[in-house]
Design an enzyme around this catalytic site. Structure first.
Site, PDB file in Angstrom:
ATOM      1  N   HIS A   1       0.840  -1.208   0.000  1.00 16.76           N
ATOM      2  CA  HIS A   1       0.000   0.000   0.000  1.00 16.76           C
ATOM      3  C   HIS A   1       0.875   1.259   0.000  1.00 16.76           C
ATOM      4  O   HIS A   1       0.594   2.211  -0.724  1.00 16.76           O
ATOM      5  CB  HIS A   1      -0.889   0.040   1.254  1.00 16.76           C
ATOM      6  CG  HIS A   1      -1.919  -1.034   1.335  1.00 16.76           C
ATOM      7  ND1 HIS A   1      -2.046  -1.864   2.426  1.00 16.76           N
ATOM      8  CD2 HIS A   1      -2.886  -1.426   0.466  1.00 16.76           C
ATOM      9  CE1 HIS A   1      -3.049  -2.700   2.244  1.00 16.76           C
ATOM     10  NE2 HIS A   1      -3.580  -2.465   1.057  1.00 16.76           N
TER      11      HIS A   1
ATOM     12  N   LYS B   1     -18.067  -6.165   8.766  1.00 13.53           N
ATOM     13  CA  LYS B   1     -16.792  -6.897   8.868  1.00 13.53           C
ATOM     14  C   LYS B   1     -15.883  -6.177   9.860  1.00 13.53           C
ATOM     15  O   LYS B   1     -15.380  -5.080   9.574  1.00 13.53           O
ATOM     16  CB  LYS B   1     -16.142  -6.929   7.480  1.00 13.53           C
ATOM     17  CG  LYS B   1     -15.058  -7.956   7.320  1.00 13.53           C
ATOM     18  CD  LYS B   1     -14.624  -8.041   5.873  1.00 13.53           C
ATOM     19  CE  LYS B   1     -13.314  -8.796   5.752  1.00 13.53           C
ATOM     20  NZ  LYS B   1     -12.649  -8.559   4.479  1.00 13.53           N
TER      21      LYS B   1
ATOM     22  N   ARG C   1      -1.577  -5.887  -8.301  1.00 10.76           N
ATOM     23  CA  ARG C   1      -0.448  -6.763  -7.993  1.00 10.76           C
ATOM     24  C   ARG C   1      -0.199  -7.748  -9.120  1.00 10.76           C
ATOM     25  O   ARG C   1       0.838  -7.785  -9.730  1.00 10.76           O
ATOM     26  CB  ARG C   1      -0.707  -7.531  -6.693  1.00 10.76           C
ATOM     27  CG  ARG C   1      -0.632  -6.649  -5.475  1.00 10.76           C
ATOM     28  CD  ARG C   1      -1.151  -7.330  -4.268  1.00 10.76           C
ATOM     29  NE  ARG C   1      -2.556  -7.665  -4.418  1.00 10.76           N
ATOM     30  CZ  ARG C   1      -3.361  -8.043  -3.449  1.00 10.76           C
ATOM     31  NH1 ARG C   1      -2.893  -8.183  -2.244  1.00 10.76           N
ATOM     32  NH2 ARG C   1      -4.624  -8.305  -3.665  1.00 10.76           N
TER      33      ARG C   1
ATOM     34  N   SER D   1      -2.822  -7.801   2.972  1.00 15.09           N
ATOM     35  CA  SER D   1      -3.072  -7.627   4.407  1.00 15.09           C
ATOM     36  C   SER D   1      -3.452  -8.953   5.043  1.00 15.09           C
ATOM     37  O   SER D   1      -3.038  -9.258   6.171  1.00 15.09           O
ATOM     38  CB  SER D   1      -4.198  -6.615   4.628  1.00 15.09           C
ATOM     39  OG  SER D   1      -3.842  -5.366   4.123  1.00 15.09           O
TER      40      SER D   1
END
Ligand code: PNS
Length: 164
Positions: A17, A41, A90, A127
């Site tokens: 990030h 969440k 990515r 993450s």
């Protein structure tokens, strides 16, 4: 004034990030890093702590601010007059869903998306992998900013206590 938003869950922010934020900050006059508030969440870190950890990681970038948002990203963009979303890509696995969201955000509100290919050194980071590795005692110090590593180490269950 060229403005962009870099949205995400950032639970927690990783070096991947930070790579994308740093490079996006060089392209725009103002970059807002916007943390999604997702009431459905909980995540490992609360939104305020995620924001504080991002702040610490990008404190040297004067044109970056940190904010949070709930609901649709395009509503945030409209309300804050931000015409561009910056996303890191990515690998090819990211592309399909990111393309779909980019096309939808443009259709909903004319918001454009700029994809930044992540640096190869951080292209494997996520993450969730970082959290998993840290949870089981793995070393993530080269994968996340120092403050995040410190928090993950502090949150690690102690083997002495026998907790899961
Ligand atoms: O870090 P993440 O979890 O990959 O970030 C995803 C995020 C927050 C950018 C995306 O889920 C999002 O924009 N959520 C806000 C809700 C929204 O606008 N949904 C419609 C997308 S077309």
């Amino acid at each position: 004034m060229r403005r962009a938003v870099c949205p995400g869950s950032f639970d927690p922010v990783t070096n991947g990030h930070v790579d994308v934020i740093t490079r996006a900050a060089a392209l725009y006059d103002e970059l807002v890093v916007a943390v999604l508030v997702n009431p459905g969440k909980a995540g490992l870190f609360g939104v305020d702590e995620r924001m504080a950890l991002i702040h610490e990681a990008v404190v040297d970038l004067p044109n970056v601010t940190i904010d949070s948002f709930e609901g649709l990203l395009v509503d945030y963009c409209r309300a804050h007059d931000v015409p561009v979303v910056v996303k890191g890509l990515r690998a090819v696995g990211d592309f399909e869903y990111e393309l779909q969201m980019a096309q939808m955000n443009r259709e909903l509100a004319g918001v454009e998306t700029l994809f930044v290919p992540t640096a190869p050194q951080v292209g494997h980071l996520s993450s969730s992998l970082v959290k998993q590795i840290a949870k089981f005692g793995g070393d993530v110090s080269s994968l996340v900013p120092k403050a995040v590593n410190d928090r993950l180490v502090a949150a690690r269950p102690t083997s002495a206590g026998g907790t899961s």
